[in-house]
Write an enzyme that holds these catalytic residues in place. Structure first.
Site, short mmCIF file in Angstrom:
data_model
loop_
_atom_site.label_atom_id
_atom_site.label_comp_id
_atom_site.label_asym_id
_atom_site.label_seq_id
_atom_site.Cartn_x
_atom_site.Cartn_y
_atom_site.Cartn_z
N GLU A 105 56.55 10.30 90.66
CA GLU A 105 56.46 11.62 91.27
C GLU A 105 56.86 12.63 90.20
O GLU A 105 57.73 12.36 89.38
CB GLU A 105 57.42 11.77 92.46
N TYR A 117 51.47 12.99 81.50
CA TYR A 117 51.00 11.87 82.31
C TYR A 117 49.47 11.84 82.37
O TYR A 117 48.87 10.76 82.24
CB TYR A 117 51.59 11.92 83.72
#
Length: 148
Positions: A105, A117
């Site tokens: 998350e 990411y």
């Protein structure tokens, strides 16, 4: 110049990782909580140079999946590719241990982390409303499937 190394998180790293937590997160893990990362269920790693922790990645293992808890690098060492190197290390760990996916998350406002990411081929697959408290904010759920 000392070589940069990555190794398993251990109790000797707790104080430095706790400092990085406080410098990075609104709700840092306590030193007591960080002790959990020294167990087999929490495959976590530190990047060091000359005995000093530059950054770390903490994770939790569940069956054939890994969930990244936190990735953080000392403020003065950010932007040098250390977080990406830690993520690559985690992927090798997963490959060596038969894990097929990595999830995490991230605050929806954390553009730098989302870019990191995304650059490592994690994909947004969901949202957790109000996941973060200080300040209140949604989390994007990102996943990378390794069995493709």
């Amino acid at each position: 110049m000392n070589a940069v190394t990555i190794s398993r998180f251990s109790e000797e790293h707790i104080d430095e990782v706790a400092r990085i937590e406080r410098d990075t997160f609104a709700e840092p893990w306590s030193s007591e909580s960080l002790r959990l990362l020294c167990t087999e269920d929490y495959p976590s790693f530190v990047m060091c140079e000359g005995g000093k922790v530059l950054g770390y990645v903490s994770a939790a293992r569940s069956l054939d999946e890994l969930q990244i808890i936190n990735v953080a690098v000392r403020p003065e060492h950010r932007g040098k590719g250390y977080a990406k190197a830690l993520l690559e290390w985690v992927e090798r760990f997963c490959a060596e241990n038969g894990l097929v996916s990595i999830s995490l998350e991230v605050r929806e406002s954390n553009a730098a982390a989302i870019g990191l990411y995304g650059g490592c081929r994690y994909e947004v697959c969901g949202r957790r409303k109000g996941f973060y408290r200080l300040p209140r904010e949604d989390a994007l759920v990102m996943i990378k499937n390794l069995d493709r």
